[in-house]
Design a protein around this motif. Sequence first.
Motif, short mmCIF file in Angstrom:
data_model
loop_
_atom_site.label_atom_id
_atom_site.label_comp_id
_atom_site.label_asym_id
_atom_site.label_seq_id
_atom_site.Cartn_x
_atom_site.Cartn_y
_atom_site.Cartn_z
N ALA A 1 28.94 49.85 40.53
CA ALA A 1 29.23 48.50 41.02
C ALA A 1 30.73 48.28 41.09
O ALA A 1 31.52 49.06 40.54
CB ALA A 1 28.59 47.45 40.11
N SER A 2 31.12 47.23 41.78
CA SER A 2 32.53 46.85 41.87
C SER A 2 32.60 45.38 42.24
O SER A 2 31.60 44.75 42.59
CB SER A 2 33.26 47.70 42.92
N TRP A 3 33.80 44.82 42.15
CA TRP A 3 34.01 43.45 42.58
C TRP A 3 35.42 43.33 43.13
O TRP A 3 36.27 44.19 42.89
CB TRP A 3 33.76 42.45 41.46
N MET A 4 35.67 42.26 43.86
CA MET A 4 36.99 42.05 44.42
C MET A 4 37.43 40.62 44.19
O MET A 4 36.61 39.69 44.18
CB MET A 4 37.01 42.37 45.92
N ALA A 5 38.72 40.45 43.96
CA ALA A 5 39.32 39.13 43.81
C ALA A 5 39.88 38.68 45.15
O ALA A 5 40.64 39.41 45.78
CB ALA A 5 40.42 39.17 42.75
#
Length: 780
Positions: free
Chosen positions: A500-504
């Motif tokens: 998984a990953s996320w972005m700001a």
Amino acid sequence: MPQRTQASADAPSARARTQWSEVLVRRGFARPWPVMCAAALTGLLCVLAAVGGTTSFSSGGYIASGTEATRAESELARRFDAPVPDIVLLARFPGRATDPRATALGQALTRDAASRPGVRQALSYWTTGQGRLLSGDRRSALITLDLRGDENEAARTAATLVPHLTRHRPGVQVSATGTAWVMAQATQLSRTELIRAELVGAPLTGLVLLFAFGSVTAALLPVLVGALAVAGTFAVLRFVMLFMPVSVFAANVTTALGFGLAVDYALFVVTRYREERRMCADPAECVVVALRTVGRCVRYSAATVVLCLSTLLLFPVGFLRSLSVAGISVVVCAALVTVLVLPALLALLGDRLVAGDLFARLRCRPEDGAGLWARIARTATARPVSAVLGSVILLTALGLPFTHVRFGATDERVLPPAAESHATARRIEAEFDMPWNRTLAVLLPRVDALEQADRLDAYATRVSALGGVREVITGTGTYRKGSQIEPAGPDSLPFVAEGASWMAVLPAHGPDHDRELVARLRALPEPDGGARITGRPARVLDTQDAVLGTLPAAGALIVASVLFLLFLFTGSILVPLKAVLTGVVSLGASFGAMVFVFQEGHLRGLLGHFTVTGELETSVPVLMFAVAFALSVDYELFLVSRVEEGYRRHGDHHAAVLGAVTSTGRVITAAAVVVAVALAPLTGSGITLLKLMGCGLALAVLIDATVVRGVLVPALMVLTGAANWWAPRALTRLRQRLGLDTWHRAAVPEASLPLQPSPRTVAHECADTTGRGPSDPPAR
């Protein structure tokens, strides 16, 4: 004995059906000392049970649960470090923050913060090298702290952690902000203001009651009833906290609203008791009649308030739910104390209750016809069309600003500008190119930054090209305007997890464009596995949608409940409909005034300076609608019951309305002033949220008690005449089967009088509630 009291004795068939409430009243009056001892013991136990309970109040609850944003935030906190820090420390140095000495101090401060209990992670400019954490003049830097637990645990951690981290340190000045510290400071301030409310509100209420009654003894009775009701409510809330969080502001609202309502109930009963004592020598019978008539209003009023406040449980917002429980508790306690304890108090005081009117010379004698409410009543009922049009035009004009209301959420701006969390947040906004409290987070639960780097890169490129996006930071690097400007580096590690990953996503514009940006992100084609948007702007918008989506059902339930209860009370179809319509118009006027003052910032100097945010907190109008609408029904019940009494006695509807307004005007006004005075400490609060609630509710009850009950409702009742009491036969039979019509006729019997009222009857109807009519017998 006067004709009305004799008529009461001529209804043996109705009186044979003695109600349980009347039995309690008679027993309480016959044995007052056991009742008072039990009340004193119960009050003492409630106080002991409530001691220390204020430390367990919740500091949050303003964000709706179960939304996409809250679910995404929970998963982010579980799989990554939280995207929005709970605490932000601002470290200010005499020289550059990049100097060796400043670097050593910053690293030591970061390690100190990270080692404290309750801190999950501490990041700073000196440990990450992120340029966004360094101010434009390079003399300040930020340290962000992620705390363990939910928002309540985080606020409690902040309350003990921040004073330690911001203490005096040679070579650096440290201040703090962040959601956890905002909630902690709001909790501390609300406790201080709760004490002030108790110290200021009770004496002011006593002065109002002293002027209303004249007698010190009579004025103290409602105060005592209010104190017992509030003590019981705090004990109930202490028990409720075992099962659900209760907002810290529930204590302030409970004290103000509960005290005001309890005093209102006692004021109505004591006023009616004094009227009865001027016409009947038997104190026991006077108490029974007072509790049979006004006590019935109290019970229906309490039921109405409970039903209105119960609708707040439909909203998925903890703040509203906890205030619903608190409000229901205080209303039930107020009604119970009024019905069970007040008769015993009246029995103990006897004739001392009416002894000595300190303000007798200041009062207008009703027989002179110079009373303010007598003149208003005559004018409104003589020209009903003009009175209705004038009232509607005035209320509509006051409500016009509400047509451009904007809703928002609670943040550091609800605190005074001098509060540390508020002042620090403003400095960060001015010195740093980092909207720390408005950063959006996009969770990609099935996109691995290592194995699917090309997919993440393509999605980040599309996001950065959206209008309103200034910058995107994720596991593959930093992006602006549709292209990568920095490759992945050490700063990218917090955005990566296994599978998984996320972005700001940093917004390019102000808060006014948050809704558009969130909508664009959610409309963008998602990578495999989907994308979930969170961050404070998304949570706020989801909360607004959840509240506004629930509002129609809650409003319909409130209206249906009020219509049903008022029909049971009056047996009329038209009176409940008019009560709902006038209540809505009255509330619209107070809502418009709140937009004019708090959203637009007009007249701010009169209420003490506060931060104008250009929006109203989403939950407050909902709370005000439920509470103020219920209070408006409270005054409606009291006024309509007196109109019906007069109409049953002499059959002249115009005279009944005129007499009801004249005889109840001072009492209703005094009751509204009592509620407004009880809410006065909230209007002076340093917390804008409490100031808004206090001003809004106080203005709502004052408008309702004066313009609506004094002018609009009487004029409408005169226009509709005897049709006010019409109902279909089927509904009338239903009400008779329930025994409500029989009981009411026992309380207010029909006298065998001609339709035209006698001079004596009209004189009594128009008599002031604290004076004597021209033909009344002497006291006793």
